[in-house]
Design a protein around this motif. Structure first.
Motif, short mmCIF file in Angstrom:
data_model
loop_
_atom_site.label_atom_id
_atom_site.label_comp_id
_atom_site.label_asym_id
_atom_site.label_seq_id
_atom_site.Cartn_x
_atom_site.Cartn_y
_atom_site.Cartn_z
N GLY A 169 2.95 10.93 2.48
CA GLY A 169 2.70 9.52 2.72
C GLY A 169 3.99 8.74 2.92
N LEU A 170 3.92 7.71 3.75
CA LEU A 170 5.06 6.81 3.97
C LEU A 170 4.87 5.56 3.12
CD1 LEU A 170 5.58 6.86 7.86
CD2 LEU A 170 7.23 7.62 6.16
N LEU A 171 5.85 5.25 2.27
CA LEU A 171 5.75 4.08 1.40
C LEU A 171 5.93 2.81 2.22
CD1 LEU A 171 5.42 3.24 -1.57
CD2 LEU A 171 7.91 3.30 -1.77
N ASN A 172 4.96 1.90 2.09
CA ASN A 172 4.96 0.69 2.92
C ASN A 172 4.42 -0.49 2.10
OD1 ASN A 172 5.18 -0.94 5.17
ND2 ASN A 172 3.60 0.08 6.37
N VAL A 173 4.44 -1.67 2.69
CA VAL A 173 3.94 -2.88 2.01
C VAL A 173 2.43 -3.00 2.13
CG1 VAL A 173 6.09 -4.15 2.24
CG2 VAL A 173 4.38 -4.26 4.08
N GLY A 174 1.81 -2.09 2.83
CA GLY A 174 0.36 -2.08 2.99
C GLY A 174 -0.05 -0.81 3.70
N VAL A 175 -1.33 -0.48 3.66
CA VAL A 175 -1.81 0.75 4.29
C VAL A 175 -2.22 0.52 5.74
CG1 VAL A 175 -2.55 1.74 2.10
CG2 VAL A 175 -4.16 0.38 3.43
N GLU A 205 0.92 2.51 -0.66
CA GLU A 205 1.59 1.40 -1.33
C GLU A 205 2.21 1.88 -2.64
OE1 GLU A 205 -0.46 -2.61 -0.64
OE2 GLU A 205 -2.13 -1.19 -0.68
N GLY A 206 2.97 0.99 -3.26
CA GLY A 206 3.70 1.35 -4.47
C GLY A 206 2.84 1.88 -5.60
N ASP A 207 1.65 1.27 -5.81
CA ASP A 207 0.80 1.72 -6.91
C ASP A 207 0.14 3.06 -6.63
OD1 ASP A 207 -0.77 0.64 -4.94
OD2 ASP A 207 -2.16 -0.37 -6.28
N ASP A 208 0.17 3.51 -5.38
CA ASP A 208 -0.40 4.81 -5.03
C ASP A 208 0.44 5.98 -5.56
OD1 ASP A 208 -2.58 3.77 -3.62
OD2 ASP A 208 -1.40 3.57 -1.78
N ILE A 209 1.72 5.71 -5.86
CA ILE A 209 2.59 6.78 -6.36
C ILE A 209 2.06 7.31 -7.68
CG2 ILE A 209 4.92 7.38 -7.10
CD1 ILE A 209 5.99 5.18 -5.29
N ALA A 210 1.81 6.41 -8.64
CA ALA A 210 1.36 6.83 -9.97
C ALA A 210 -0.02 7.47 -9.93
CB ALA A 210 1.35 5.62 -10.91
N PHE A 211 -0.85 7.06 -8.97
CA PHE A 211 -2.19 7.64 -8.87
C PHE A 211 -2.19 8.97 -8.12
CE2 PHE A 211 -3.38 3.18 -9.67
CZ PHE A 211 -4.26 3.38 -10.72
N GLY A 212 -1.02 9.38 -7.62
CA GLY A 212 -0.93 10.68 -6.95
C GLY A 212 -1.68 10.72 -5.64
N LYS A 213 -1.66 9.63 -4.90
CA LYS A 213 -2.38 9.57 -3.63
C LYS A 213 -1.90 10.66 -2.67
CE LYS A 213 -4.92 6.65 -2.81
NZ LYS A 213 -4.84 5.39 -2.08
N THR A 214 -0.59 10.94 -2.70
CA THR A 214 -0.05 12.03 -1.88
C THR A 214 0.91 12.89 -2.71
OG1 THR A 214 1.79 10.64 -1.08
CG2 THR A 214 -0.21 10.70 0.27
#
Length: 348
Positions: A169-175, A205-214
């Motif tokens: 995933g690419l970290l961005n300000v929105g999906v 997005e930033g909060d997706d990191i902790a949830f393990g989105k990718t």
């Protein structure tokens, strides 16, 4: 000699790493008189450790230019040179990050096809671990850099974490596809059509990191470093809040005692020392950065990262596959440039 509690912390870390990797051996660069006291001749660790003396040390206050131009025989530089000369298979340091990266790039050189190396790290998530890069090596990153980071991170997740087809995933300000700056948008277009990245997710997005989105999170070093420090700060904040609440009443203390096992498990899972060790991906040699304020356990974790990179031949595999990425990236960038410069005419 690098790190807040060096060299005592480093030597203690070697002892722990020795237990995990019985076939390991060390070249230890620094002040011989001091190091010999920590590892006397009758110490079992001394049997697998060679001490190489030097008085020059890169401190936390040493500028990058001083480390490059003046300290020709610093312990950091000599340790990196040992990898370049083939005398060691990897180098680990808890010293000055800027100097360590600059010396590593100068001495080890980048793999052909990689414009800039990236600092990668493993972070805990609700699903396990994810690879995040870049965490500070490159304040700015071009579209090509971001694509290369994605490729390197994907290989790292595959060979070190054992994930067959890691999601990226690419970290961005929105999906949404319209959000973000042009370099990110272009990188997403390239990665969407890149057969070497088999499981590209898109923007996160930033909060997706902790949830393990990718499994892999890609960003520039400026954003990545801020995200890392924000995550570390949040973890410390929650820990402090929990300690304060436990001390407020007798019932809270009893409850904490009953939940001691659960608290210990959570503490272990969030322990930053457990995930210490950030490799400089994209160099011709293995170089791993340890946090300067880490413990002996944390330093042994950094050594463990280096061992995994060596045993899994990550650099060799990366060098072999990167030529395919370079060819595809050049063609894809040309196609995108043509599409932007020569838009399809509107009929009617």
């Amino acid at each position: 000699m690098g790190g807040d509690q060096a060299p005592q912390m480093v030597v203690a870390g070697l002892r722990q790493a020795q237990k995990l990797h019985p076939n390991i051996s060390f070249l230890l660069y620094g002040q011989e008189k001091l190091l010999s006291k920590l590892i006397p001749s009758d110490d079992p660790l001394r049997a697998i450790t060679q001490i190489r003396h030097t008085d020059e040390v890169v401190t936390s206050e040493t500028t990058v230019s001083t480390a490059l131009r003046s300290l020709k025989k610093s312990s950091m530089r000599l340790a990196i040179q040992a990898v370049a000369d083939g005398e060691a298979q990897g180098v680990v340091s808890a010293g000055n990050t800027g100097a360590y990266m600059a010396l590593s790039k100068l001495t080890l050189r980048a793999i052909e096809g990689i414009d800039r190396p990236a600092i990668a790290a493993l972070l805990p998530t609700v699903r396990g671990l994810c690879v995040v890069l870049d965490l500070g090596a490159n304040v700015e990153a071009t579209t090509e850099n971001l694509v290369q980071f994605a490729f390197m991170g994907s290989l790292f997740a595959r060979y070190v974490l054992g994930i067959e087809k890691p999601s990226v995933g690419l970290l961005n300000v929105g999906v949404e596809e319209l959000k973000g700056h042009d370099k990110l948008k272009m990188a997403q277009l390239v990665l969407k059509n890149n057969p070497l990245i088999e499981n590209f997710y898109g923007f996160i997005e930033g909060d997706d990191i902790a949830f393990g989105k990718t499994d892999v999170v890609v960003t520039d070093g400026f954003t990545g470093n801020i995200a890392l420090k924000a995550i570390e700060g949040t973890a410390k904040l929650l820990s402090n809040f929990l300690k304060q609440e436990i001390q407020k009443s007798f019932l809270s203390k009893v409850g904490a005692l009953l939940a001691k096992s659960a608290f210990s498990t959570v503490k272990h899972r969030l322990d930053p020392h457990r995930y210490n060790g950030a490799p400089f991906l994209g160099l011709k040699g293995i170089a791993v950065k340890s946090h300067g304020g880490t413990s002996a356990y944390g330093f042994s974790s950094a050594i463990n990262v280096a061992v995994h990179l060596i045993e899994n031949k990550v650099n060799e595999r990366l060098a072999k596959d990167i030529s395919l990425l370079s060819q595809h990236l050049v063609q894809e960038m040309e196609n995108l440039s043509l599409a932007i410069e020569k838009p399809t005419p509107i009929k009617g």
